[in-house]
Design an enzyme around this catalytic site. Structure first.
Site, PDB file in Angstrom:
ATOM      1  N   THR B 152     -27.515 -35.418 -11.361  1.00 39.03           N
ATOM      2  CA  THR B 152     -26.819 -35.801 -12.652  1.00 39.03           C
ATOM      3  C   THR B 152     -26.760 -37.427 -12.633  1.00 39.03           C
ATOM      4  OG1 THR B 152     -24.811 -35.300 -12.060  1.00 39.03           O
ATOM      5  CG2 THR B 152     -25.953 -33.815 -13.133  1.00 39.03           C
ATOM      6  N   LYS B 178     -25.715 -32.150  -4.425  1.00 36.48           N
ATOM      7  CA  LYS B 178     -25.441 -33.101  -5.715  1.00 36.48           C
ATOM      8  C   LYS B 178     -23.971 -33.325  -5.910  1.00 36.48           C
ATOM      9  CE  LYS B 178     -24.925 -32.936  -9.323  1.00 36.48           C
ATOM     10  NZ  LYS B 178     -23.652 -33.080 -10.277  1.00 36.48           N
ATOM     11  N   THR B 189     -17.164 -27.932  -2.889  1.00 38.49           N
ATOM     12  CA  THR B 189     -17.265 -28.955  -3.812  1.00 38.49           C
ATOM     13  C   THR B 189     -18.700 -28.810  -4.518  1.00 38.49           C
ATOM     14  OG1 THR B 189     -17.589 -31.202  -3.712  1.00 38.49           O
ATOM     15  CG2 THR B 189     -18.955 -30.164  -2.031  1.00 38.49           C
TER      16      THR B 189
END
Lengths: 406, 406
Positions: B152, B178, B189
């Site tokens: 992103t 990512k 995470t």
């Protein structure tokens, strides 16, 4: 209760002054506060394990001595992480003022704010005290000079004052504070000095202060960093002549309300003047099942870097607010949450039962473009509520803190 | 153990692909991962109360189903705060892939990352799946395409892989992830996908993953915001042919070490590519009395906005580090702490027993001007230690997050 102009000299019998002593290059850097009549002193202090020397000095006085007469404050150097040498300088500072004022060193409180880790230039400070004492005045202007002298990265001075009738007598509560960065109080906050001419016992004074900081300074966050120097001092000299407050009751309630008003105003001024801030960001959590839950949720939202950056961008990125509520540690049902944005430009329901209402982004941006912006989250579990104050996260915040020591 | 090039297709029997399906304007936005041989699947997920729909879908599969074959990921929209409709789209996504692959929908994991609160364009996603399946390949290039498609605000793709001998057989562990903003894992995470051709029972696979995330992804913080979508998925298809790992022992230890290496590399890549970051900021706390204490202290330092801004300014403002340790909640004696800065440019003792060593500011700035900077705090209480990773706080972070949706 009546709001009046003024700060630490608003209450009868308090003198103040602020000067440039030479710690900073060009700006005022020392302030004094003095009451000839001895004051009951209350205080709340940082919960940081790393406590600045002035915090340790003031705790000793507030906790173990009956009265105080004066406060000496410097900005520019925090006197934190300075070991025994730094504590010794607090004693020298207090001793110097005490000698000139004809009082005991344990009746002099001190405060420092600025860079951590450097020793204060104690000779400059002693010379500053010598210069300040003849200049002490009970005027509004002297209060302003003091409020200006305790500023660091603050862009505006911060004062507030109110008056209230107690037993047919007008009592004044006024204060000044500073705080812009390293603001995430956890017990109390930054430097705040509040004076009152109310007659009130030391015990009730401390009680009123401890209760008030929970809803005021402790609800402010600029950057999530709880300072080593956080200090709120409240001095009461009884000069107003009201019947002394020694227990809970109508007078105590009215005094506490006045104190709370001053503390709320000062706390909001700190949030709105957060380092680099362009907006005061207020967060209300309502419909909570307990006060604790409302506090946890509101502080989590107001502290979220992503939410703060969105406020700076006038962007109704509400997902970040729900996200911040979700990781706060408080339990709630995300699919029951309603969220509103409100400002002088209007009020808009953004999400209902956890999903978007299909609101107008244009209208939301208009609301978020004001200088004071409120987010209201209703978790629909009960009647408890809390309000937290913060600010947006801006380029300027980064700039100020990347360059702070240079 | 040998470090090799590659990512999710490094292990035998795994195919991948990444394409531009049309969710974002111009960038790749969908990825797939597929193993013809059924995989044991392990996962760790966000602890945020607000969980994205794909997290709920994947938890159901990882916790209650024996095997998985495929993962479908989209970037651009997070499918978080999307209610039952959003969860339904996970089922439709999995169902579409399952139908075309001839497997069950409960064998397809999904992942989403991007803006919170919008529904995913499910028709675009279904067309994307149709296009991707014929393109699946086991090449390194296909792994790269997948790693690029899940980005992103990431500026670089993130892959890592290692090989290790188990029972005379070469086993590979490789992954991609990512993550750049909303990174403050509290359990695991962002999105990370790790594959291995090791033969290992589902139970031992989950054990290895759960232990590894504590020291890797959970020690990364970019901005203190724990995401709604945090997901680590680990798929093991057993194609390498090693004797199946079903209990603790030498093989399990070697596998766990390999997994840990891949996860550490991926975690560091996330920290170094934090939104707007110019430097990877590593924090080691040593001499702690317990692992918990070391973790609490190191995470508090790496999360401090003021410390992060100082790192950006190459400013050895160590007071902020001691301050962050002080408000962490961990107990220690500030007057025993030693602190060092270290980088490719050298190592410097900054404070000793809580006060400045009188170090050279010039030398400190030189050390802090590297792209990877380490702070080492020794609290001298015991033998425990922990390492956390973060990044500096920059103008760019604010810019990215003020404008993210526009």
């Amino acid at each position: 209760m009546q709001v009046i102009e003024g700060g630490v000299t608003a209450a009868k019998g308090f003198q103040a002054i602020g000067i440039h002593a030479g710690i900073k290059k060009n700006k005022k850097d020392m302030a004094m506060l003095y009451s000839k009549v001895p004051c009951a002193a209350a205080g709340t202090f940082t919960t940081n394990v790393v406590k600045a020397a002035p915090v340790k000095w003031d705790q000793e006085i507030v906790y173990n001595h009956p009265a105080a007469h004066a406060v000496v404050v410097n900005s520019g150097v925090a006197n934190a992480c300075t070991g025994e040498e730094g504590y010794g300088y607090c004693r020298e500072t207090a001793g110097k003022a005490a000698k000139l004022l004809g009082i005991d060193e344990t009746e002099v409180l001190v405060g420092s704010t600025g860079v951590i880790g450097q020793q204060i230039p104690v000779d400059t400070i002693k010379q500053g005290i010598e210069r300040m004492i003849p200049l002490l005045e009970d005027t509004k202007e002297a209060g302003v000079l003091a409020a200006e002298a305790i500023m660091t990265t603050d862009t505006v001075k911060k004062e507030a004052a109110v008056q209230v009738e107690l037993g047919g007598v007008t009592v004044t509560v006024g204060g000044m504070c500073k705080g812009s960065g390293m603001i995430h109080p956890n017990m109390c906050t930054m430097l705040s000095f509040v004076t009152t001419d109310a007659a009130i016992s030391k015990k009730m004074l401390q009680k009123a202060l401890s209760e008030s900081v929970k809803d005021t300074y402790n609800m402010v966050s600029v950057d999530g960093d709880t300072s080593t120097n956080d200090t709120v001092l409240l001095l009461a000299n009884g000069v107003a002549g009201n019947p002394e407050i020694t227990e809970e009751g109508e007078d105590y309630r009215k005094f506490a309300e006045a104190l709370n008003h001053v503390n709320t105003e000062l706390a909001k001024k700190i949030a709105g003047d957060g380092e680099g801030a362009t907006a005061l960001f207020e967060v209300k959590v309502i419909g909570a099942e307990s006060k604790e839950q409302a506090v946890t949720l509101s502080k989590s939202i107001v502290t979220s870097s992503l939410t703060k950056a969105a406020i700076y961008g006038h962007d109704a990125n509400w997902g970040r607010i729900l996200c911040a509520m979700g990781y706060s540690g408080a339990q709630f049902d995300p699919e029951q949450v309603d969220l509103y944005f409100e400002s002088a430009a209007g009020k808009l329901k953004i999400i209902e039962n956890g999903v978007s209402t299909g609101y107008s982004e244009e209208e939301a941006t208009k609301i978020l473009s004001e200088q004071e912006v409120t987010a209201i989250a209703d978790v629909k579990m009960g009647d408890a509520h809390a309000t937290a104050w913060g600010c947006d996260l801006t380029y300027e915040y980064v700039k100020i803190n990347a360059d702070y020591r240079s």
